[in-house]
Design a protein around this motif. Structure first.
Motif, PDB file in Angstrom:
ATOM      1  N   ASP A 143       0.833  -1.206   0.000  1.00 52.67           N
ATOM      2  CA  ASP A 143       0.000   0.000   0.000  1.00 52.67           C
ATOM      3  C   ASP A 143       0.865   1.253   0.000  1.00 52.67           C
ATOM      4  O   ASP A 143       0.557   2.248  -0.665  1.00 52.67           O
ATOM      5  N   VAL A 144       1.944   1.226   0.768  1.00 45.70           N
ATOM      6  CA  VAL A 144       2.829   2.388   0.862  1.00 45.70           C
ATOM      7  C   VAL A 144       3.424   2.710  -0.505  1.00 45.70           C
ATOM      8  O   VAL A 144       3.424   3.877  -0.945  1.00 45.70           O
ATOM      9  N   LEU A 145       3.940   1.702  -1.196  1.00 43.96           N
ATOM     10  CA  LEU A 145       4.532   1.934  -2.509  1.00 43.96           C
ATOM     11  C   LEU A 145       3.500   2.425  -3.513  1.00 43.96           C
ATOM     12  O   LEU A 145       3.790   3.274  -4.369  1.00 43.96           O
ATOM     13  N   PHE A 146       2.290   1.905  -3.411  1.00 49.83           N
ATOM     14  CA  PHE A 146       1.211   2.353  -4.302  1.00 49.83           C
ATOM     15  C   PHE A 146       0.902   3.829  -4.055  1.00 49.83           C
ATOM     16  O   PHE A 146       0.727   4.622  -4.999  1.00 49.83           O
ATOM     17  N   MET A 147       0.866   4.225  -2.779  1.00 49.33           N
ATOM     18  CA  MET A 147       0.595   5.628  -2.444  1.00 49.33           C
ATOM     19  C   MET A 147       1.735   6.532  -2.896  1.00 49.33           C
ATOM     20  O   MET A 147       1.516   7.652  -3.378  1.00 49.33           O
ATOM     21  N   LEU A 148       2.983   6.061  -2.725  1.00 44.18           N
ATOM     22  CA  LEU A 148       4.132   6.874  -3.124  1.00 44.18           C
ATOM     23  C   LEU A 148       4.154   7.128  -4.629  1.00 44.18           C
ATOM     24  O   LEU A 148       4.604   8.181  -5.088  1.00 44.18           O
ATOM     25  N   GLY A 149       3.647   6.155  -5.402  1.00 43.96           N
ATOM     26  CA  GLY A 149       3.732   6.259  -6.856  1.00 43.96           C
ATOM     27  C   GLY A 149       2.503   6.796  -7.548  1.00 43.96           C
ATOM     28  O   GLY A 149       2.504   6.922  -8.783  1.00 43.96           O
ATOM     29  N   ASN A 150       1.437   7.116  -6.828  1.00 48.50           N
ATOM     30  CA  ASN A 150       0.197   7.590  -7.438  1.00 48.50           C
ATOM     31  C   ASN A 150      -0.204   8.941  -6.849  1.00 48.50           C
ATOM     32  O   ASN A 150      -0.782   9.023  -5.759  1.00 48.50           O
ATOM     33  N   GLU A 151       0.100   9.990  -7.562  1.00 49.97           N
ATOM     34  CA  GLU A 151      -0.119  11.337  -7.057  1.00 49.97           C
ATOM     35  C   GLU A 151      -1.600  11.696  -6.930  1.00 49.97           C
ATOM     36  O   GLU A 151      -1.964  12.567  -6.130  1.00 49.97           O
ATOM     37  N   ASN A 152      -2.458  11.062  -7.728  1.00 50.74           N
ATOM     38  CA  ASN A 152      -3.875  11.427  -7.711  1.00 50.74           C
ATOM     39  C   ASN A 152      -4.695  10.608  -6.728  1.00 50.74           C
ATOM     40  O   ASN A 152      -5.908  10.812  -6.617  1.00 50.74           O
ATOM     41  N   LEU A 153      -4.050   9.691  -6.028  1.00 49.17           N
ATOM     42  CA  LEU A 153      -4.767   8.852  -5.071  1.00 49.17           C
ATOM     43  C   LEU A 153      -5.112   9.661  -3.821  1.00 49.17           C
ATOM     44  O   LEU A 153      -4.265  10.377  -3.269  1.00 49.17           O
ATOM     45  N   HIS A 154      -6.366   9.547  -3.369  1.00 45.21           N
ATOM     46  CA  HIS A 154      -6.776  10.249  -2.153  1.00 45.21           C
ATOM     47  C   HIS A 154      -6.255   9.476  -0.937  1.00 45.21           C
ATOM     48  O   HIS A 154      -6.499   8.276  -0.788  1.00 45.21           O
ATOM     49  N   LEU A 155      -5.528  10.174  -0.058  1.00 44.90           N
ATOM     50  CA  LEU A 155      -4.941   9.541   1.120  1.00 44.90           C
ATOM     51  C   LEU A 155      -5.850   9.688   2.323  1.00 44.90           C
ATOM     52  O   LEU A 155      -6.519  10.718   2.496  1.00 44.90           O
ATOM     53  N   LYS A 156      -5.840   8.697   3.205  1.00 49.77           N
ATOM     54  CA  LYS A 156      -6.571   8.780   4.463  1.00 49.77           C
ATOM     55  C   LYS A 156      -5.916   9.823   5.365  1.00 49.77           C
ATOM     56  O   LYS A 156      -4.730  10.130   5.236  1.00 49.77           O
ATOM     57  N   GLU A 157      -6.684  10.332   6.309  1.00 49.80           N
ATOM     58  CA  GLU A 157      -6.114  11.216   7.311  1.00 49.80           C
ATOM     59  C   GLU A 157      -5.346  10.384   8.323  1.00 49.80           C
ATOM     60  O   GLU A 157      -5.827   9.343   8.786  1.00 49.80           O
ATOM     61  N   ALA A 158      -4.150  10.816   8.655  1.00 49.11           N
ATOM     62  CA  ALA A 158      -3.331  10.077   9.610  1.00 49.11           C
ATOM     63  C   ALA A 158      -3.854  10.269  11.031  1.00 49.11           C
ATOM     64  O   ALA A 158      -4.343  11.345  11.384  1.00 49.11           O
ATOM     65  N   LYS A 159      -3.742   9.230  11.844  1.00 47.86           N
ATOM     66  CA  LYS A 159      -4.075   9.310  13.260  1.00 47.86           C
ATOM     67  C   LYS A 159      -2.808   9.619  14.053  1.00 47.86           C
ATOM     68  O   LYS A 159      -1.705   9.612  13.513  1.00 47.86           O
ATOM     69  N   ARG A 160      -2.983   9.841  15.342  1.00 47.81           N
ATOM     70  CA  ARG A 160      -1.869  10.226  16.203  1.00 47.81           C
ATOM     71  C   ARG A 160      -0.714   9.230  16.095  1.00 47.81           C
ATOM     72  O   ARG A 160      -0.900   8.029  16.169  1.00 47.81           O
ATOM     73  N   PRO A 161       0.521   9.734  15.928  1.00 47.24           N
ATOM     74  CA  PRO A 161       1.680   8.838  15.883  1.00 47.24           C
ATOM     75  C   PRO A 161       1.962   8.219  17.246  1.00 47.24           C
ATOM     76  O   PRO A 161       1.460   8.679  18.273  1.00 47.24           O
ATOM     77  N   ALA A 162       2.788   7.191  17.252  1.00 47.27           N
ATOM     78  CA  ALA A 162       3.254   6.606  18.508  1.00 47.27           C
ATOM     79  C   ALA A 162       4.216   7.557  19.188  1.00 47.27           C
ATOM     80  O   ALA A 162       4.822   8.429  18.566  1.00 47.27           O
ATOM     81  N   PHE A 163       4.363   7.391  20.511  1.00 51.07           N
ATOM     82  CA  PHE A 163       5.287   8.185  21.328  1.00 51.07           C
ATOM     83  C   PHE A 163       5.021   9.683  21.188  1.00 51.07           C
ATOM     84  O   PHE A 163       5.926  10.486  21.093  1.00 51.07           O
ATOM     85  N   CYS A 164       3.738  10.032  21.171  1.00 49.16           N
ATOM     86  CA  CYS A 164       3.329  11.416  21.002  1.00 49.16           C
ATOM     87  C   CYS A 164       2.417  11.798  22.145  1.00 49.16           C
ATOM     88  O   CYS A 164       1.524  11.033  22.513  1.00 49.16           O
ATOM     89  N   SER A 165       2.623  12.973  22.750  1.00 44.65           N
ATOM     90  CA  SER A 165       1.818  13.414  23.877  1.00 44.65           C
ATOM     91  C   SER A 165       0.512  14.016  23.405  1.00 44.65           C
ATOM     92  O   SER A 165       0.432  14.623  22.336  1.00 44.65           O
ATOM     93  N   ASP A 166      -0.540  13.836  24.215  1.00 45.57           N
ATOM     94  CA  ASP A 166      -1.800  14.502  23.909  1.00 45.57           C
ATOM     95  C   ASP A 166      -1.786  15.907  24.491  1.00 45.57           C
ATOM     96  O   ASP A 166      -0.802  16.380  25.039  1.00 45.57           O
ATOM     97  N   SER A 167      -2.874  16.586  24.390  1.00 44.04           N
ATOM     98  CA  SER A 167      -2.922  17.989  24.804  1.00 44.04           C
ATOM     99  C   SER A 167      -2.690  18.190  26.281  1.00 44.04           C
ATOM    100  O   SER A 167      -2.294  19.250  26.720  1.00 44.04           O
ATOM    101  N   SER A 168      -2.919  17.138  27.068  1.00 45.16           N
ATOM    102  CA  SER A 168      -2.708  17.258  28.504  1.00 45.16           C
ATOM    103  C   SER A 168      -1.285  16.985  28.902  1.00 45.16           C
ATOM    104  O   SER A 168      -0.917  17.074  30.053  1.00 45.16           O
ATOM    105  N   GLY A 169      -0.464  16.620  27.918  1.00 44.53           N
ATOM    106  CA  GLY A 169       0.929  16.336  28.216  1.00 44.53           C
ATOM    107  C   GLY A 169       1.169  14.899  28.610  1.00 44.53           C
ATOM    108  O   GLY A 169       2.258  14.505  28.931  1.00 44.53           O
ATOM    109  N   VAL A 170       0.095  14.068  28.553  1.00 46.34           N
ATOM    110  CA  VAL A 170       0.251  12.664  28.901  1.00 46.34           C
ATOM    111  C   VAL A 170       0.696  11.899  27.681  1.00 46.34           C
ATOM    112  O   VAL A 170       0.041  11.937  26.640  1.00 46.34           O
ATOM    113  N   GLY A 171       1.824  11.226  27.766  1.00 50.66           N
ATOM    114  CA  GLY A 171       2.365  10.539  26.618  1.00 50.66           C
ATOM    115  C   GLY A 171       1.677   9.217  26.345  1.00 50.66           C
ATOM    116  O   GLY A 171       1.054   8.617  27.203  1.00 50.66           O
TER     117      GLY A 171
END
Length: 826
Positions: A779-807
């Protein structure tokens, strides 16, 4: 942790010595007061003292202000903080020296007691003409000047009160007469200097004075006692070239300190809020600090295996009971829950039917429950232990060239023992019934017989193999390496790897590297050294030689040979052969003149890779991973994808390397769980780092981190403004519609803006916290090679704090190979 840059007045301008009504002299001597916004500089301009704001945005908010010390060339890395528990609550703080020698920090430049937030508590009626001076060592001192030319008597110094950093010449230890302790305490958070839960100190329980770190007042990693050369739990000290170490233990005090070996370098030793320790070096010729993280693995965790057991990092299950012991709870042991430890199979009765079993190359147990006599020989130590029915083990205090000396006798349970497999450990003599010692001897004899048999059989098989090569008519009737017979089912198809990969003789390899000359070394790793070799026909090769002291043994060697022997892809490093003569374990690869990718995406060389070439490298790496996951006959999880494991050929095309920690999956297998977590912090997925679960989605996570590093030219495990790691910084900019800010500035003239934004979003999709949300590599390679493909919105990454500062997905493990990392301070 420090930031790349700070915007407060203290950090954002060139730090100079300000003279206010002759209050501050030009050589760094303080007579009366400095105010917030002014600084005190040491005589040679090395260190600066001033107020700073550790808040995330780096601006002067006037809310939390601290008095701290930093290097003049590195204002983002604070090495000492005075009022870390009581900040000034606005920007009108001041430092003042009283006539009685007391140094204070006050609000509104007032000396009223209710406005004082910190005091050195150094007041004394006998003090005459007190003076404050900042030395070039970073030591802030108060002296009482009695008219002498030597500068007076020191009545207080900051070196006696370290915070989170040990500078050259500072002491980590205690005074035996007053019990005064000097220890390090990490900041509470990267932007809060108040004392955190992670502490490094030296104990004063007995004469051995072990060094350890604690987390929330519980021992975390025990570095142990001094053996005359290094701390027993820190053998890596012996190969540190930038520092000289000193351990002092006399009637007055016991302490450890270090100094730099070169006059053109600076050093520091810091404990960080994420429960890690770094030693750092900066040379005058380099722009940034080099951060060395100590080699660490599961076995370094204090008492990980419980009492009366030994932790073996090369064992899949890590923990083993001592000979003559059994698990207290068999069920817990089977479930890899070792905290209950082991108990004796047979109770000691202090009779003549007992003896001692020698354990070698170990980190000796915690000495809390022990006695010490540093003058005894080993024979005298043994005699004492024999006579004392409570003595359960004994061992030496010091390593010596001729023979170990000194005597430690342990009583009761033995806690936190580790097998090193490197030759850098100590000796431990375990008290056991003779029956158990005989059983162990019998097992060892059987092992010796087995080893001899294997050697003999191996010689016969090698002879047969040579005959087969000569006549070129018969297939090999027997397999050359019986070790492969014991491998798990996924490896069964590749036992005949020697049919596909040549064997090099040792003399040929040795000759190509000038007898493994140090001048031919082109790289180092957990496996060992990598040499550049030149064959007689002029062909250049890379020779990867297993170190005798490497924790990666035959299993990892065989793992790499077995996995890569059948792999053929333009984006995988090609193995040319191997050598297993003279107890050597050597892998031979094609030589990559341009070395590894990290040399070209970090630092000054990043200008050599424009955006189109980086796109080619990203797609090439993706194709290599897809081949491992899907297109090869075997499904392989790499487990350690990072820039240093991607090599570049003459055309700067990428080649994935280092399969020593890779794992093979059967066709239907989706994931696996391991108790031995191997990899590199910053590239490990959260489910693997925190729980040992890995799958193809683990490699996807690593690829996502790699992709974002290639785009940004920034390293994943460095704090960036405002005090966040790379993933969180990119995630925040992405949510705000400012993703382009992260683009490496050297790419601005060669890149396609829509393509950059698209690649950043794909990278964020790869590093999402939950594995199920991440795409597959196809899927990653398909997305990298197709400029007109609509991408999903990414969710929160790992090791990332929320707004309260809780990791999320807090990381408690560190990589188990020595890492050399470029960080940008706290």
């Amino acid at each position: 942790m420090a930031k790349n840059s700070l915007k407060s007045p203290v950090f954002g301008v060139i730090v100079v010595l300000l003279s206010i009504s002759s209050i501050v002299s030009s050589v760094g001597i303080l007579r009366d007061i400095i105010r917030d916004g002014e600084t005190l500089v040491s005589e040679s301009g090395i260190f600066v003292l001033g107020f700073f704001d550790p808040s995330k945005n780096g601006s002067s908010t006037g809310i939390t202000r601290y008095l701290g010390l930093w290097h003049n060339f590195s204002s983002y890395s604070i090495v000492w903080v005075a009022n870390r528990e009581n900040p000034v609550t606005h920007s009108f703080g001041a430092l003042q020296l009283r006539e009685d020698g007391d140094l204070i920090i006050s609000q509104n430049q007032s000396i009223d007691s209710d406005r004082i937030v910190w005091s050195s508590n150094s007041s004394n009626s006998a003090v005459v003409n007190p003076t404050v001076k900042l030395l070039d060592s970073g030591n802030l001192i108060i002296t009482s000047n009695n008219g002498t030319e030597d500068g007076g008597t020191i009545i207080w110094q900051s070196f006696d009160y370290p915070t989170d950093t040990l500078l050259p010449g500072m002491k980590l230890g205690f005074n035996k007469q007053s019990s005064f302790q000097r220890y390090l305490t990490a900041w509470k958070t990267p932007n809060d200097p108040s004392p955190g839960m992670y502490v490094a100190r030296m104990d004063n329980i007995n004469e051995l004075h072990e060094v350890y770190t604690s987390l929330d007042k519980k021992k975390f990693i025990r570095y142990g006692s001094w053996n005359g050369f290094w701390f027993v739990g820190f053998p890596e000290m012996k190969v540190t070239y930038d520092y000289t170490f000193t351990f002092v233990d006399n009637q007055t005090e016991a302490f450890y300190r270090f100094n730099m070996t070169a006059s053109d370098s600076y050093g520091r030793f810091t404990v960080f809020p994420n429960n890690t320790i770094y030693t750092m070096v900066k040379r005058k010729t380099t722009p940034t600090w080099l951060y060395y993280e100590r080699n660490s693995d599961t076995c370094d965790r204090y008492a990980y295996c419980g009492p009366n057991s030994i932790c073996n990092p090369l064992n899949a299950k890590s923990c083993e009971c001592f000979t003559g012991f059994r698990p207290k709870s068999s069920l817990s042991w089977e479930q890899m829950e070792y905290s209950n430890g082991c108990e004796r199979k047979e109770v000691l009765n202090c009779a003549n039917n007992e003896g001692f079993l020698q354990l070698i190359d170990v980190k000796t147990p915690d000495t809390t429950n022990s006695t010490v006599d540093k003058k005894l020989s080993m024979n005298e130590c043994k005699d004492l232990c024999v006579k004392n029915c409570s003595c359960t083990a004994y061992g030496p205090v010091y390593l010596e060239t001729i023979a170990p000396r000194g005597c430690i006798m342990w009583y009761g349970d033995l806690i936190d023992t580790v097998l090193y497999n490197s030759g850098d450990g100590e000796q431990l003599y375990l008290r056991l019934p003779n029956s158990e010692i005989l059983k162990n001897s019998s097992k060892n004899n059987k092992k010796i017989i087995t080893i001899v048999s294997v050697v003999v059989v191996g010689m016969i098989l090698i002879s047969l193999f040579i005959v087969v090569i000569i006549i070129k008519k018969k297939k090999q009737k027997q397999r050359d390496y019986p070790e492969l017979e014991t491998m798990s089912s996924p490896y069964q198809d590749v036992r005949r790897w020697k049919d596909d990969i040549p064997l090099f003789d040792f003399l040929t390899i040795s000759s190509s590297t000038n007898n493994f000359s140090s001048d031919y070394i082109v790289g180092k790793g957990g496996f060992g050294d990598v040499y550049k070799g030149t064959m007689k026909d002029g062909r250049e090769i890379a020779v990867k030689r297993l170190s005798k002291n490497s924790r990666n043994g035959l299993d990892d060697f065989m793992n790499e040979v077995v996995l890569i022997a059948k792999l053929q892809h333009r984006n995988l490093l090609q193995m040319l052969g191997c050598c297993m003569e003279r107890n050597e374990r050597i892998l031979v690869y094609e030589f990559m003149k341009n070395k590894s990718l990290d040399k070209f995406i970090f630092g000054e060389n990043r200008y050599l890779l424009d955006w189109p070439k980086r796109v080619e490298i990203i797609i090439g790496i993706g194709r290599g991973i897809l081949y491992l996951h899907q297109d090869s006959r075997l499904r392989i999880i790499h487990r350690d994808l990072k820039p240093s494991n991607v090599l570049l050929d003459n055309l700067m095309d990428p080649k994935i390397s280092d399969f020593g920690t890779a794992r093979l999956f059967v066709a239907e297998q989706l994931q696996e769980n391991t108790g031995r977590i191997i990899g590199t912090i910053g590239y490990m997925s959260p489910e693997y780092a925190n729980g040992g679960i890995f799958s193809i989605k683990s490699d996807v996570f690593s690829f996502g981190v790699l992709l974002l590093e290639i785009i940004s030219g920034k390293k994943s495990r460095i704090y960036y403004e405002p005090d966040v790691y790379l993933l969180e910084m990119i995630w925040t900019l992405y949510k705000e519609g400012k993703s382009l800010i992260v683009l490496d500035e050297c790419l601005s003239n060669s890149c396609s803006i829509p393509q950059v934004l698209r690649f950043i979003q794909i990278g964020l999709l790869c590093v999402q916290e939950k594995a199920i949300d991440r795409p597959t590599m196809s899927d990653v390679l398909f997305m990298l090679g197709n400029e007109n493909l609509h991408l999903k919105e990414a969710k929160r990454p790992a090791f990332c704090s929320d707004s309260s500062g809780v990791g999320h997905s807090h990381l408690w493990f560190t990589n188990n190979t020595m890492s050399l990392t470029m960080l940008d301070g706290r």
